[in-house]
Design an enzyme around this catalytic site. Structure first.
Site, PDB file in Angstrom:
ATOM      1  N   GLN A  76       0.822  -1.203   0.000  1.00  0.00           N
ATOM      2  CA  GLN A  76       0.000   0.000   0.000  1.00  0.00           C
ATOM      3  C   GLN A  76       0.863   1.262   0.000  1.00  0.00           C
ATOM      4  O   GLN A  76       2.051   1.221   0.332  1.00  0.00           O
ATOM      5  CB  GLN A  76      -0.911  -0.005   1.232  1.00  0.00           C
ATOM      6  CG  GLN A  76      -2.197   0.760   1.048  1.00  0.00           C
ATOM      7  CD  GLN A  76      -3.197   0.488   2.167  1.00  0.00           C
ATOM      8  OE1 GLN A  76      -2.911  -0.210   3.122  1.00  0.00           O
ATOM      9  NE2 GLN A  76      -4.386   1.043   2.049  1.00  0.00           N
ATOM     10  N   HIS A  77       0.264   2.359  -0.416  1.00  0.00           N
ATOM     11  CA  HIS A  77       0.798   3.727  -0.274  1.00  0.00           C
ATOM     12  C   HIS A  77       1.819   4.156  -1.323  1.00  0.00           C
ATOM     13  O   HIS A  77       2.020   5.341  -1.527  1.00  0.00           O
ATOM     14  CB  HIS A  77       1.455   3.965   1.099  1.00  0.00           C
ATOM     15  CG  HIS A  77       0.621   3.642   2.276  1.00  0.00           C
ATOM     16  ND1 HIS A  77      -0.614   4.202   2.492  1.00  0.00           N
ATOM     17  CD2 HIS A  77       0.841   2.796   3.317  1.00  0.00           C
ATOM     18  CE1 HIS A  77      -1.111   3.728   3.632  1.00  0.00           C
ATOM     19  NE2 HIS A  77      -0.253   2.869   4.140  1.00  0.00           N
ATOM     20  N   ASP A  97      -2.379  -4.521   0.479  1.00  0.00           N
ATOM     21  CA  ASP A  97      -1.963  -5.815   1.021  1.00  0.00           C
ATOM     22  C   ASP A  97      -2.783  -6.261   2.228  1.00  0.00           C
ATOM     23  O   ASP A  97      -3.192  -7.430   2.317  1.00  0.00           O
ATOM     24  CB  ASP A  97      -0.469  -5.821   1.341  1.00  0.00           C
ATOM     25  CG  ASP A  97      -0.001  -4.586   2.107  1.00  0.00           C
ATOM     26  OD1 ASP A  97      -0.842  -3.766   2.537  1.00  0.00           O
ATOM     27  OD2 ASP A  97       1.226  -4.432   2.266  1.00  0.00           O
TER      28      ASP A  97
END
Length: 474
Positions: free
Chosen positions: A71-72, A234
């Site tokens: 993520q991110h 995730d």
């Protein structure tokens, strides 16, 4: 017998599982490593995906595929579809000051402002903070950025046949899902809308953004005709992989510790301890994390000169509470509570309780109680839970299983070890293919653990750790 593929593109590697869409039976799998570092050329992910797919026997016979990803991360594309610069990953902390500025710029109650708008208070990992860092430090690259997407978005896009040279039509085909969008800092889980003003304030302009898909909405098809699912971040994919539903809290004990729940309403925690994400099934995924988990157990085992199975055996021979020995496991600072400069400590040592068994027990209890603090932070946002699903490397420890059940005061379900993120992506692919979430038989491989509540252990731990703002009891 239609087949589906689930992909886990994590920080360290790419893993692919091929499953029967109807039963969930694992038929084949493959993996490949990613390069180390906190910034990576996305082409390395694509190369690893091709290698992992080949190791798994290819996708020629697969009817649907979906990607779960770290993520991110910030992937910037120019107007032709080419990558502007290496992607900044979630664990790249150069954007920490930018996140602090975002909160400060929102005024004296900036944390509450961000929590109410996005469900979370910005931190270095969030994409918006990375975009602000880009604008402040690489203005030419910021100006070239015509579109911004996340790692799993970019891989789904490549699977659909797009890539460098795709131009405006290719950029228009970018998609994402609710779970990953909710970790950007410029999308609202509550409203389901992007926040263009955040992009103006960070990147300096509003780039093209991926269309946010619903849980069962296809992102397109591969050149060979397989459906592509919306994908997920995730943690959300792992939630699908263990079939977590409303009322479940998932505790993952790996290098770091993660505690997240499936909730039917969005959360907004102005303390910043809980990130108010969305999940991949249409609900929400409030999440809290610690920096210290299995490595605390590794360090304790190393000091005692034993392996991890022996550490578990020792811990199970000691009484609850380790005869007053308490370990505060902040070996690498801490995120929950937010004490980045903290260190680990051992308290209550006497000539009678300072034994290998009690030390092993104190390490297990310390990690479990630290995770219980994350659970308390979730509970403070109004989240209610009925059971714990325990995953991660340390989930195999019988001592850890019993201790989590004792301090959370909930039954603990321990699924068989597996590739939970890739499995969750495969489950999503099956759902997109058939139009409904598959009824795979997960219960047959799950162990349920119960234990007598241990509120005294948790109270003693919190007294020693001195957790400001956390309740002394649940």
């Amino acid at each position: 017998m239609p087949l589906v593929a689930g992909i886990d593109s994590s920080t360290q590697s790419c893993k692919v599982v091929i499953r029967d869409a109807a039963t969930g039976a694992l038929l084949r799998e493959g993996s490949a490593r990613h390069p180390a570092g906190t910034e990576v050329d996305p082409e390395a992910w694509w190369t690893a995906l091709q290698q992992a797919v080949a190791a798994a026997g290819g996708l020629a016979d697969v009817a649907a595929v979906s990607v779960g990803g770290q993520q991110h991360g910030m992937v910037c594309l120019d107007e032709t579809g080419a990558v502007v610069r290496p992607a900044l990953l979630w664990n790249d902390v150069r954007s920490a000051a930018a996140a602090e500025k975002m909160v400060a710029d929102a005024g004296p109650d900036g944390a509450r402002y961000w929590a109410e708008r996005t469900g979370s208070v910005p931190v270095a990992s969030f994409t918006a903070a990375k975009l602000r860092w880009l604008a402040e430090n690489e203005p030419a690259n910021a100006a070239r950025t015509a579109a911004v997407c996340l790692p799993h978005d970019w891989l789904s896009w490549r699977l659909a046949g797009y890539g460098p040279g795709s131009g405006a039509d290719g950029l228009a085909a970018l998609t994402t899902d609710r779970s990953d969008a909710s970790g950007t800092g410029y999308w609202s889980p509550a409203s389901g809308e992007y926040l263009p003003d955040v992009l103006e304030q960070t990147l300096g302009h509003v780039p093209r953004l991926p269309r946010v898909l619903g849980p069962l909405e296809a992102a397109g098809r591969t050149p060979s005709g397989a459906l592509i699912g919306p994908g997920a971040g995730d943690n959300a994919a792992a939630g699908l992989g263990v079939a977590a539903g409303v009322g479940d809290v998932v505790v993952s004990i790996g290098t770091s510790g993660t505690v997240f729940a499936v909730a039917d309403a969005p959360t907004a925690d102005s303390t910043g301890l809980v990130a108010g994400f969305a999940d991949a099934g249409g609900n929400f995924l409030p999440l809290a994390c610690t920096l210290n988990a299995s490595r605390v157990l590794d360090a304790t085992a190393g000091m005692l000169g034993v392996d991890l199975p022996e550490l578990t055996r020792l811990a199970l021979t000691a009484p609850s509470g380790a005869e007053g020995l308490v370990m505060v496991p902040y070996f690498e600072g801490e995120r929950t509570p937010n004490l980045p400069d903290a260190t680990g400590s051992l308290h209550g040592m006497t000539l009678t309780n300072f034994t290998p068994a009690n030390l092993a027990r104190a390490a297990v209890e310390g990690v479990a109680c630290s995770l219980a603090d994350c659970f308390a932070a979730l509970s403070d946002t109004g989240v209610t839970s009925e059971r714990v699903i325990l995953v991660g490397g340390a989930a195999r420890s019988a001592a850890m299983q019993q201790m989590v059940a004792a301090v959370f005061e909930l039954p603990v379900s321990v699924p068989a070890p597996g590739e939970y993120v890739a499995d969750g992506a495969a489950r999503q692919a099956a759902a997109v293919l058939t139009g409904a979430w598959p009824a795979w038989d997960d219960a047959a491989s799950t162990t349920v653990i119960t234990a007598d509540p241990a509120p005294a252990v948790l109270r003693r731990y919190r007294q020693v750790a001195g957790h400001a703002g956390l309740p002394a009891t649940r």
